[in-house]
Design a protein around this motif. Structure first.
Motif, PDB file in Angstrom:
ATOM      1  N   ASP A   1       0.825  -1.202   0.000  1.00 30.85           N
ATOM      2  CA  ASP A   1       0.000   0.000   0.000  1.00 30.85           C
ATOM      3  C   ASP A   1       0.865   1.260   0.000  1.00 30.85           C
ATOM      4  O   ASP A   1       0.617   2.185  -0.755  1.00 30.85           O
TER       5      ASP A   1
ATOM      6  N   LEU B   1       2.409   1.926  -3.242  1.00 30.00           N
ATOM      7  CA  LEU B   1       1.394   2.049  -4.292  1.00 30.00           C
ATOM      8  C   LEU B   1       1.515   0.941  -5.335  1.00 30.00           C
ATOM      9  O   LEU B   1       1.240   1.141  -6.512  1.00 30.00           O
TER      10      LEU B   1
ATOM     11  N   SER C   1       0.337  -2.140  -7.179  1.00 28.49           N
ATOM     12  CA  SER C   1      -0.962  -2.705  -7.504  1.00 28.49           C
ATOM     13  C   SER C   1      -1.044  -4.143  -7.034  1.00 28.49           C
ATOM     14  O   SER C   1      -0.076  -4.894  -7.100  1.00 28.49           O
TER      15      SER C   1
ATOM     16  N   GLU D   1       2.543   4.622 -15.081  1.00 26.30           N
ATOM     17  CA  GLU D   1       1.439   5.002 -14.193  1.00 26.30           C
ATOM     18  C   GLU D   1       1.880   4.883 -12.733  1.00 26.30           C
ATOM     19  O   GLU D   1       1.544   5.726 -11.899  1.00 26.30           O
ATOM     20  N   TRP D   2       2.644   3.846 -12.406  1.00 29.28           N
ATOM     21  CA  TRP D   2       3.153   3.658 -11.041  1.00 29.28           C
ATOM     22  C   TRP D   2       4.077   4.813 -10.658  1.00 29.28           C
ATOM     23  O   TRP D   2       3.966   5.371  -9.567  1.00 29.28           O
TER      24      TRP D   2
ATOM     25  N   ARG E   1       4.066   7.850 -11.877  1.00 28.35           N
ATOM     26  CA  ARG E   1       3.228   9.045 -11.716  1.00 28.35           C
ATOM     27  C   ARG E   1       2.582   9.071 -10.335  1.00 28.35           C
ATOM     28  O   ARG E   1       2.588  10.086  -9.635  1.00 28.35           O
ATOM     29  N   LYS E   2       2.027   7.923  -9.915  1.00 27.56           N
ATOM     30  CA  LYS E   2       1.360   7.849  -8.619  1.00 27.56           C
ATOM     31  C   LYS E   2       2.355   8.038  -7.467  1.00 27.56           C
ATOM     32  O   LYS E   2       2.054   8.723  -6.492  1.00 27.56           O
ATOM     33  N   LEU E   3       3.537   7.428  -7.565  1.00 24.35           N
ATOM     34  CA  LEU E   3       4.555   7.592  -6.524  1.00 24.35           C
ATOM     35  C   LEU E   3       4.971   9.051  -6.401  1.00 24.35           C
ATOM     36  O   LEU E   3       5.095   9.589  -5.301  1.00 24.35           O
ATOM     37  N   TYR E   4       5.200   9.693  -7.540  1.00 23.90           N
ATOM     38  CA  TYR E   4       5.632  11.092  -7.532  1.00 23.90           C
ATOM     39  C   TYR E   4       4.553  11.994  -6.940  1.00 23.90           C
ATOM     40  O   TYR E   4       4.848  12.918  -6.187  1.00 23.90           O
ATOM     41  N   GLN E   5       3.325  11.722  -7.271  1.00 20.78           N
ATOM     42  CA  GLN E   5       2.207  12.513  -6.744  1.00 20.78           C
ATOM     43  C   GLN E   5       2.099  12.333  -5.225  1.00 20.78           C
ATOM     44  O   GLN E   5       1.872  13.292  -4.494  1.00 20.78           O
ATOM     45  N   ALA E   6       2.282  11.123  -4.747  1.00 25.73           N
ATOM     46  CA  ALA E   6       2.148  10.838  -3.317  1.00 25.73           C
ATOM     47  C   ALA E   6       3.372  11.248  -2.510  1.00 25.73           C
ATOM     48  O   ALA E   6       3.249  11.685  -1.359  1.00 25.73           O
TER      49      ALA E   6
ATOM     50  N   THR F   1       7.794  10.615 -17.230  1.00 24.41           N
ATOM     51  CA  THR F   1       8.622   9.755 -16.380  1.00 24.41           C
ATOM     52  C   THR F   1      10.064  10.227 -16.396  1.00 24.41           C
ATOM     53  O   THR F   1      10.716  10.274 -15.346  1.00 24.41           O
TER      54      THR F   1
END
Length: 167
Positions: free
Chosen positions: A23, A26, A28, A47-48, A50-55, A147
């Motif tokens: 979790d 992030l 999946s 996509e992973w 992007r999500k890591l950078y955002q979080a 990326t």
């Protein structure tokens, strides 16, 4: 170099060592199947990231999760997602290890590594137990501008300290 990952099968066989990791990182719960196309694998990676950078953007107290799960050293203010953060003094300014062995040059430097770490020399060979599933060639992952921008920002100090060319 690559962003560190986690072997999901280890989490299935040793759930305590991965508590919260999937979790937090992030990752999946849907595994990219070996039957997935190369494009699907590449898209899932981007996509992973992007999500890591955002979080966990640079400066975030949990920024180390962009690069790896914590191993206790995340309590230090110098710890972040970079490889450099594992090698510096408490100020974060000076690399305090004598020699850095880059994984991509391991075959060329194996004798030097055995000399530096004598207990490894007893083995005489390095095991390749955890073989990675087949993925597209790493160069195919470098074609996404977002990326690349994220990687250049997050790992700028590693590019400089370890002589990597910016993609």
């Amino acid at each position: 170099f690559t962003v560190s990952g986690i072997c999901l099968t280890d989490c299935e066989t040793k759930p305590k060592s991965c508590k919260g990791t999937r979790d937090d990182r992030l990752i999946s719960t849907v595994t990219v199947e070996t039957s997935s196309t190369e494009e699907e694998k590449i898209d899932a990676f981007h996509e992973w990231i992007r999500k890591l950078y955002q979080a966990y953007p640079p400066g975030n107290p949990q920024h180390h999760l962009f690069g790896s799960k914590g191993h206790g050293n995340e309590e230090y203010p110098t710890m972040n997602a970079t490889q450099t953060s594992w090698l510096v003094d408490e100020t974060g300014q000076e690399i305090v290890v004598e020699t850095v062995f880059q994984l991509e040059h391991m075959n060329d430097n194996i004798e030097e590594l055995f000399e530096a770490i004598p207990c490894l020399a007893k083995a005489k060979t390095m095991s390749n137990k955890n073989q990675t599933p087949k993925y597209p060639h790493y160069s195919r992952f470098t074609k996404n501008e977002r990326t690349n921008r994220i990687m250049k920002e997050v790992y700028a100090v590693d590019y400089a300290n370890f002589g990597y060319d910016l993609l």
